[in-house]
Design a protein around this motif. Structure first.
Motif, PDB file in Angstrom:
ATOM      1  N   ARG A 154       0.810  -1.216   0.000  1.00  0.00           N
ATOM      2  CA  ARG A 154       0.000   0.000   0.000  1.00  0.00           C
ATOM      3  C   ARG A 154       0.852   1.279   0.000  1.00  0.00           C
ATOM      4  O   ARG A 154       0.688   2.163   0.853  1.00  0.00           O
ATOM      5  N   TYR A 187      -6.336   3.313  -6.117  1.00  0.00           N
ATOM      6  CA  TYR A 187      -5.356   4.248  -6.672  1.00  0.00           C
ATOM      7  C   TYR A 187      -5.929   4.934  -7.905  1.00  0.00           C
ATOM      8  O   TYR A 187      -6.719   4.349  -8.653  1.00  0.00           O
ATOM      9  N   GLY A 212       0.907   6.603 -10.119  1.00  0.00           N
ATOM     10  CA  GLY A 212      -0.293   6.312  -9.357  1.00  0.00           C
ATOM     11  C   GLY A 212      -0.238   6.903  -7.960  1.00  0.00           C
ATOM     12  O   GLY A 212       0.831   6.948  -7.342  1.00  0.00           O
ATOM     13  N   ARG A 214      -2.456   6.894  -4.140  1.00  0.00           N
ATOM     14  CA  ARG A 214      -3.522   6.328  -3.312  1.00  0.00           C
ATOM     15  C   ARG A 214      -4.630   7.371  -3.118  1.00  0.00           C
ATOM     16  O   ARG A 214      -4.355   8.511  -2.731  1.00  0.00           O
ATOM     17  N   LYS A 215      -5.857   6.976  -3.392  1.00  0.00           N
ATOM     18  CA  LYS A 215      -6.975   7.931  -3.381  1.00  0.00           C
ATOM     19  C   LYS A 215      -7.192   8.578  -2.020  1.00  0.00           C
ATOM     20  O   LYS A 215      -7.543   9.759  -1.935  1.00  0.00           O
TER      21      LYS A 215
END
Length: 416
Positions: A154, A187, A212, A214-215
């Motif tokens: 993560r 992502y 990318g 992570r949202k």
């Protein structure tokens, strides 16, 4: 900030990210020669940090062997290089090794994952050569293994580097599936096309860079600014301090013929005080190849024209096929930049003929490394063929550093 480099190769991505201040927790690479190159580079950085670079120089000069060099380096440094093929059968073992490294790290989390699966399966050239267009090549699906590392650790961000052929691989289905899987993991991703020549590398090299985030971090991408940083340097500038070679010759050690010029300094190819040249080795060629090289260079110098295979004298042609693959021989332009460096240079140097008629040869390993922006203190392990392969497959460190600084700017906008 701490990162893992997957499919690390000779370490071009790692080198750039390290220069930008990232700590490389682990390099995962299946090729034994490339893995040794990564260990030797870790040895270089460790010894430089501890003011013992003379030991590394002794190794380059052949005064000590590799085993002795590595004996100066703590195991926790050398263990950062994990020489394994990433697959369903090995991934848990790789995770365990990374977890052990995390236990001993100052930062016990992975902030970033970088890397790119081997590009041959996405390459349009590769698909063109094979009847099944590489549809059944297992390398098509190594991106799934990459995504498993995202799921496991993560990271805040990731970088996925590859060739332009990834857009058309399996009619676009590969990129669609990457996007789908990334989105499900939480992502967002951004796809850019970069040309290494735009940021100072003396080579036309277009690549796809997928970034990318992570949202849940609520971070925004910062655009990759491709405003040209090139200062009109050419290959003649890039190689100015290197001694002349004949085909099959080597000139290594303290043999530089000039001090580094502005080009060499600006590309950080020779740091202050560096005086040891390695891998200035050119491959031997048979008399027929040398005759062809001479004609190709003369034609280029006189007419600025690339000689096609069907334009060679009949006695120098060894293939009957004079309708396809006519650009088998290619002279590099002293007054320009190089075309894309690829791993095929490990098989022959016909596509990378040195433009100096006096030398009449294909380029040396070190000349190729400089085209890829690897510094002269970067040592490639094992044979000349292995070194050429590693260089041809690499991400130019200058390009990697450019991307790393962009990622650093994004992450530093938020305090973690």
């Amino acid at each position: 900030m701490q990162c893992i480099d997957l499919f690390a190769g000779a370490g071009g991505l790692s080198e750039g990210f390290k220069r930008a201040g990232f700590n490389i927790l682990a390099h995962i690479e299946m090729n034994p020669s490339a893995a040794l190159t990564l260990k030797t580079r870790e040895a270089y950085y460790y010894l430089r940090e501890h003011h013992q670079l003379y030991k590394y120089k002794k190794y380059l000069l052949g005064e000590i062997d590799r085993e002795t060099l590595y004996s100066f380096i703590p195991n926790k440094i050398l263990d950062k290089v994990i020489c394994e093929c990433i697959s369903d059968n090995t991934i848990e073992d790789i995770f365990n090794k990374i977890n052990n490294l995390l236990k001993n790290a100052d930062n016990n989390q992975v902030d970033l994952i970088i890397g790119g699966p081997p590009c041959q399966a996405y390459s349009t050239a590769g698909r063109g050569r094979l009847p099944d267009k590489m549809k059944n090549d297992a390398r098509n699906y190594l991106y799934i293994q990459y995504i498993k590392f995202l799921e496991k650790y993560r990271p805040k961000m990731f970088i996925f580097e590859n060739v332009l052929g990834i857009f058309s691989a399996q009619n676009g289905k590969i990129l669609e599936d990457i996007n789908y899987r990334i989105d499900r993991l939480g992502y967002t991703m951004d796809v850019s096309i970069v040309d290494a020549s735009d940021i100072g590398v003396l080579q036309k090299r277009k690549r796809v860079i997928i970034r990318g985030i992570r949202k849940d971090l609520n971070l925004n991408m910062i655009e990759l600014n491709f405003q040209s940083k090139r200062k009109n340097f050419v290959l003649k500038d890039l190689w100015e301090d290197l001694p002349l070679l004949n085909a099959g010759e080597s000139k290594n050690g303290k043999v530089y013929i000039k001090k580094p010029n502005k080009c060499i300094k600006s590309l950080h190819l020779r740091e202050f005080g560096w005086d040891i040249l390695t891998w200035h080795n050119s491959r031997p060629n048979n008399e027929q190849d040398l005759k062809i090289y001479k004609i190709c260079v003369q034609t280029w110098n006189d007419k600025r024209k690339k000689l096609k295979y069907n334009e060679l004298p009949l006695e120098l042609r060894t293939h009957k096929n004079c309708k396809t693959y006519l650009d088998r021989f290619n002279v590099l332009d002293y007054e320009g930049i190089a075309h894309t460096m690829v791993a095929h240079i490990a098989k022959d140097g016909h596509y990378y003929i040195h433009p100096d008629l006096k030398q009449n040869r294909s380029i040396s390993v070190r000349e190729a490394a400089r085209i890829q922006s690897f510094p002269d203190n970067y040592y490639f392990e094992n044979s000349r063929t292995a070194a050429f392969t590693q260089i041809g497959n690499a991400v130019p460190p200058i390009l990697a550093e450019f991307i790393a600084n962009n990622i650093k700017e994004i992450l530093e906008r938020r305090q973690f």
